[in-house]
Scaffold this active site. Sequence first.
Site, short mmCIF file in Angstrom:
data_model
loop_
_atom_site.label_atom_id
_atom_site.label_comp_id
_atom_site.label_asym_id
_atom_site.label_seq_id
_atom_site.Cartn_x
_atom_site.Cartn_y
_atom_site.Cartn_z
N ILE A 169 0.86 -1.18 0.00
CA ILE A 169 0.00 0.00 0.00
C ILE A 169 0.90 1.24 0.00
O ILE A 169 2.06 1.17 0.40
CB ILE A 169 -0.99 0.01 1.19
CG1 ILE A 169 -0.26 -0.03 2.54
CG2 ILE A 169 -1.97 -1.14 1.08
CD1 ILE A 169 -1.20 -0.01 3.74
N ASP A 170 0.34 2.35 -0.47
CA ASP A 170 1.13 3.58 -0.62
C ASP A 170 1.70 4.05 0.71
O ASP A 170 1.16 3.74 1.78
CB ASP A 170 0.27 4.69 -1.21
CG ASP A 170 -0.21 4.39 -2.61
OD1 ASP A 170 0.42 3.53 -3.27
OD2 ASP A 170 -1.21 5.00 -3.04
N LYS A 171 2.75 4.84 0.64
CA LYS A 171 3.40 5.37 1.83
C LYS A 171 2.43 6.14 2.71
O LYS A 171 2.44 6.00 3.94
CB LYS A 171 4.58 6.27 1.43
CG LYS A 171 5.36 6.83 2.61
CD LYS A 171 6.58 7.61 2.14
CE LYS A 171 7.37 8.16 3.33
NZ LYS A 171 8.61 8.86 2.89
#
Length: 346
Positions: A169-171
């Site tokens: 998942i994105d930062k």
Amino acid sequence: MADWGNAGLDRGGDRYQISAIEKKADNSKPEGQPDRFISQDLHGARLDKTVKQHFQLPWGKARAWIDTGKVFIDGNCVADQSFPVTAGTRIELRMSQPKQRAEPKLDPRLVVHYDEDLIVLNKPSGMMTVPHPESPEEETLDRLALDFLRAKDPKAASNRASLGVVHRIDKDTSGLVVFARTYVALKALSEQFRSHSIERRYLAIVHGRPKAQTIETRIARDAGDGLRGSVAEGAKNKKGDELGRRAVTHLHLVQSVGDASLVACRIDTGRTHQIRIHLSEIGHPIVGEKVYVRGFEGALISARRTMLHAERLGFIHPRSGEQVVWVEPPTPDFLKLLGALSLKLS
């Protein structure tokens, strides 16, 4: 232990030390033999990088030797992988030193579950799931999780050199992530992701009042404006290849108040930035979104990060064959913004 052959390690007493090399006037040394001192080109480098390059080791072996107290700098044991080294200091390996492990840096409250096959974590926003070649960030979730497992479960046969990555998942995004600890688990989980049988539900705070709907498009790396985005069905590149990959997001409206809404998104596919792109393209970008705000003309609600949370994760356990599901509530900053917008989870 690795077979060093003629790599220049002598055994003296109960320790291995880099062979003393008598420096001649021209400072020459036998070709291929590591010096006992840290070279100038490694000045200021992290200890794990130094051990890897100095002794020509894999990352896993270099970090394991540091973690178990076998690396000494100027006679002092250093067990911190991020320790910055100084050129000219002496480096040595003491292979019979008692095993010592630094306390893992991962907050144990982030560990939702672990067993011999996998580990499930609640990733905080601001941390990368895995390393990225264009980012200098070292303390990514996968590496911290591996350090945690080696410290808490040191005898496990599944303590691989790295964890198996099956999704990310994105930062900025918070929430549930699973890593595999064995090849069998990696293969089984990867197949479930490929067949879209993994259960994934995200919560997002968005601008406006979207309607419940299913969004199905083809997402390409470049939608024509330099950003990822959806392209027309049948669109092709100059080589004649069809652009984009199928992406499906099921949108459910939880609540709307004023110009903001709380939505739940269930995804069949896991394309990069899929939810962010889809919500933006239907005119309801996520609050805090800084990239995918194409054509949105309304007032942007301020937030320090993209308000997206991976709330639910479910799959068939690779060993037991049983359905397992985890649910994690949103982070405090997410809940605080919900309250400020008079929105509720249910």
